[in-house]
Design an enzyme around this catalytic site. Structure first.
Site, PDB file in Angstrom:
ATOM      1  N   CYS A 170       9.194  19.305 -11.213  1.00  0.00           N
ATOM      2  CA  CYS A 170      10.144  18.610 -12.095  1.00  0.00           C
ATOM      3  C   CYS A 170      11.422  19.416 -12.296  1.00  0.00           C
ATOM      4  O   CYS A 170      12.535  18.896 -12.129  1.00  0.00           O
ATOM      5  CB  CYS A 170       9.484  18.294 -13.432  1.00  0.00           C
ATOM      6  SG  CYS A 170       8.576  19.679 -14.148  1.00  0.00           S
TER       7      CYS A 170
ATOM      8  N   HIS B 182      12.010  19.296 -20.687  1.00  0.00           N
ATOM      9  CA  HIS B 182      12.593  20.628 -20.473  1.00  0.00           C
ATOM     10  C   HIS B 182      14.106  20.514 -20.707  1.00  0.00           C
ATOM     11  O   HIS B 182      14.695  19.438 -20.534  1.00  0.00           O
ATOM     12  CB  HIS B 182      12.443  21.079 -19.021  1.00  0.00           C
ATOM     13  CG  HIS B 182      11.060  21.085 -18.467  1.00  0.00           C
ATOM     14  ND1 HIS B 182      10.092  21.949 -18.893  1.00  0.00           N
ATOM     15  CD2 HIS B 182      10.490  20.350 -17.464  1.00  0.00           C
ATOM     16  CE1 HIS B 182       8.982  21.762 -18.171  1.00  0.00           C
ATOM     17  NE2 HIS B 182       9.198  20.788 -17.320  1.00  0.00           N
TER      18      HIS B 182
HETATM   19  P1  NAD Z   1      -2.937  15.708 -14.218  1.00  0.00           P
HETATM   20  O1  NAD Z   1      -3.929  16.725 -14.596  1.00  0.00           O
HETATM   21  O2  NAD Z   1      -2.309  14.871 -15.274  1.00  0.00           O
HETATM   22  O3  NAD Z   1      -3.585  14.713 -13.148  1.00  0.00           O
HETATM   23  C1  NAD Z   1      -4.311  15.166 -12.049  1.00  0.00           C
HETATM   24  C2  NAD Z   1      -5.388  14.155 -11.721  1.00  0.00           C
HETATM   25  O4  NAD Z   1      -6.060  14.549 -10.527  1.00  0.00           O
HETATM   26  C3  NAD Z   1      -6.445  14.021 -12.808  1.00  0.00           C
HETATM   27  O5  NAD Z   1      -6.688  12.639 -13.013  1.00  0.00           O
HETATM   28  C4  NAD Z   1      -7.670  14.721 -12.214  1.00  0.00           C
HETATM   29  O6  NAD Z   1      -8.875  14.163 -12.673  1.00  0.00           O
HETATM   30  C5  NAD Z   1      -7.472  14.418 -10.735  1.00  0.00           C
HETATM   31  N1  NAD Z   1      -8.211  15.315  -9.824  1.00  0.00           N
HETATM   32  C6  NAD Z   1      -8.952  16.401 -10.125  1.00  0.00           C
HETATM   33  N2  NAD Z   1      -9.513  16.910  -8.999  1.00  0.00           N
HETATM   34  C7  NAD Z   1      -9.101  16.131  -7.973  1.00  0.00           C
HETATM   35  C8  NAD Z   1      -9.340  16.136  -6.578  1.00  0.00           C
HETATM   36  N3  NAD Z   1     -10.121  17.057  -5.994  1.00  0.00           N
HETATM   37  N4  NAD Z   1      -8.740  15.186  -5.824  1.00  0.00           N
HETATM   38  C9  NAD Z   1      -7.953  14.250  -6.387  1.00  0.00           C
HETATM   39  N5  NAD Z   1      -7.703  14.190  -7.707  1.00  0.00           N
HETATM   40  C10 NAD Z   1      -8.273  15.119  -8.491  1.00  0.00           C
HETATM   41  O7  NAD Z   1      -1.843  16.486 -13.362  1.00  0.00           O
HETATM   42  P2  NAD Z   1      -0.324  16.065 -13.156  1.00  0.00           P
HETATM   43  O8  NAD Z   1       0.474  16.577 -14.303  1.00  0.00           O
HETATM   44  O9  NAD Z   1      -0.245  14.619 -12.800  1.00  0.00           O
HETATM   45  O10 NAD Z   1       0.062  16.973 -11.917  1.00  0.00           O
HETATM   46  C11 NAD Z   1      -0.203  16.569 -10.587  1.00  0.00           C
HETATM   47  C12 NAD Z   1       0.729  17.323  -9.663  1.00  0.00           C
HETATM   48  O11 NAD Z   1       2.083  16.993 -10.006  1.00  0.00           O
HETATM   49  C13 NAD Z   1       0.633  18.858  -9.765  1.00  0.00           C
HETATM   50  O12 NAD Z   1       0.930  19.413  -8.497  1.00  0.00           O
HETATM   51  C14 NAD Z   1       1.747  19.187 -10.736  1.00  0.00           C
HETATM   52  O13 NAD Z   1       2.234  20.503 -10.616  1.00  0.00           O
HETATM   53  C15 NAD Z   1       2.802  18.178 -10.308  1.00  0.00           C
HETATM   54  N6  NAD Z   1       3.798  17.880 -11.341  1.00  0.00           N
HETATM   55  C16 NAD Z   1       3.440  17.715 -12.647  1.00  0.00           C
HETATM   56  C17 NAD Z   1       4.419  17.463 -13.585  1.00  0.00           C
HETATM   57  C18 NAD Z   1       4.088  17.329 -15.030  1.00  0.00           C
HETATM   58  O14 NAD Z   1       4.905  17.699 -15.865  1.00  0.00           O
HETATM   59  N7  NAD Z   1       2.956  16.793 -15.407  1.00  0.00           N
HETATM   60  C19 NAD Z   1       5.750  17.347 -13.201  1.00  0.00           C
HETATM   61  C20 NAD Z   1       6.075  17.455 -11.852  1.00  0.00           C
HETATM   62  C21 NAD Z   1       5.093  17.736 -10.920  1.00  0.00           C
END
Ligand code: NAD
Length: 340
Positions: free
Chosen positions: A141, A220
């Site tokens: 992000c 942020h």
């Molecule tokens: P999150 O924890 O909200 O969601 C992740 C999901 O993946 C959950 O539903 C979890 O149950 C599932 N999961 C767990 N193990 C898994 C597996 N083996 N295979 C598939 N799914 C599985 O996380 P998020 O915030 O959505 O983050 C996901 C990605 O996006 C990460 O790489 C994170 O760094 C990136 N990201 C997050 C944000 C943020 O602020 N939340 C912003 C930009 C990028």
């Protein structure tokens, strides 16, 4: 012909990308994969998204919760042209083995190291060089926010040097186990990892980043000082360039947006999916020019800023549009993002 897309990992990012895929005229959401039943899994079923079991998930747990599933993640990825991996940080790298085995294209998120994919992706910055690549990583992000702003400033006047302090939200709103709830935590890694991450998009950009974490969940905020190569005419010219670029929202003084609470209130008023704010948010009053030096604040809604980029990354990988500007316009029209 619409391309067939799977979402593996249906949390904060995955559920948003799924909804965004459904809105695109050239994409079909084949299914979403979740590890366990939850309110989010229930919403997937309520929306009619075929639900698949992923990771260590147990199909019996879904059955017991009354949530119908359509199979395992292996079944899902066998049916699609491309997977968007939105699993937790570092799990995407493990999942890559599945995608490679199935010979399917994959888009990863910023929680993975850059070598998880052939290239790091930012739609405004490097769509063209990512065309046709089988694996792409949408940068995080904060990096997406900086890369967008860098695209505008580099194209306008060139950038000699950039210093930015990131004031980072402690957690997403639903994350109750993270903190701090009172305190400001300096990140002792200097420069913070964001600068090198931006350089995966712009290798020649001189950028120094530092970060502190603060007790908020909304957004942020970046405090930027950029030395441009050529001096703009005036601050209005810089603001005009940001306003004319896609995925920026510049608030005017008369809008009385003091900070992130009003930004998110505006997002709620606007009512796009999840009440998200997918644009970089700038303030007219928060931008000052002194010769070649531009100072500006920008706010980044961490939960949603990477959603439009994830859609463009699908188009870049599958070469559905040869020009980034065409993909961006298509994505933004479908998501209801307008210029301002
Ligand atoms: P999150 O924890 O909200 O969601 C992740 C999901 O993946 C959950 O539903 C979890 O149950 C599932 N999961 C767990 N193990 C898994 C597996 N083996 N295979 C598939 N799914 C599985 O996380 P998020 O915030 O959505 O983050 C996901 C990605 O996006 C990460 O790489 C994170 O760094 C990136 N990201 C997050 C944000 C943020 O602020 N939340 C912003 C930009 C990028």
């Amino acid at each position: 012909m619409r391309v067939r897309v799977a979402i593996n990992g249906f949390g904060t990012i995955g559920k948003r990308v799924a909804d965004a895929v459904v809105k695109q005229p050239d994409m079909e959401l084949v299914g979403v994969a979740k590890t366990r039943p939850s309110y989010e899994a229930r919403r997937a079923v309520e929306k009619g998204y075929p639900l698949y079991v992923t990771g260590q998930g147990d199909p019996e747990a879904f059955r017991a919760a009354g949530l119908p599933t359509a199979g395992s993640v292996h079944d899902l990825i066998g049916k699609v042209d491309i997977v968007v991996d939105a699993a937790p940080d570092k799990v995407g790298r493990e999942n890559r083995k599945l995608y490679d085995h199935a010979g399917v294209r994959a888009i990863f998120q910023g929680g993975e190291k850059s070598d998880v994919a052939e290239a790091s992706f930012s739609a405004l910055a490097n769509y063209g060089t990512c065309l046709g690549k089988r694996t792409l990583r949408v940068v995080s992000c904060n990096t997406t926010g900086i890369a967008r702003a860098a695209s505008v400033l580099r194209a306008g006047w060139g950038v000699d040097h950039w210093e930015v302090t990131l004031v980072r939200r402690a957690a997403d709103p639903a994350e109750t186990k993270k903190g701090p709830i009172n305190g400001i935590l300096p990140t002792f890694q200097l420069p913070s990892h964001h600068g090198p991450d931006v350089q995966t998009i712009f290798p020649d950009l001189h950028i120094a980043t530092s970060a502190v974490v603060v007790p908020t969940t909304l957004m942020h905020v970046h405090v930027n000082h950029v030395r441009l190569t050529r001096a703009p005419r005036d601050a209005a010219e810089v603001i005009g360039k940001f306003r004319a670029a896609p995925r920026f929202r510049v608030f005017a003084p008369w809008e009385h947006v003091d900070g992130t609470p009003q930004v998110m209130e505006y997002a709620r008023d606007r009512g796009l999916g999840f009440n998200d704010m997918m644009e970089n948010v700038l303030w007219e009053e928060g931008l000052r020019l002194d010769g070649r030096d531009v100072y500006f604040f920008q706010a980044i809604h961490q939960e949603s800023i990477v959603v439009p980029e994830s859609i463009d990354a699908i188009r870049a990988s599958l070469a559905l549009e040869s020009e980034g500007s065409a993909s961006i316009a298509k994505t933004d029209r479908a998501l209801g993002l307008t210029r301002a």
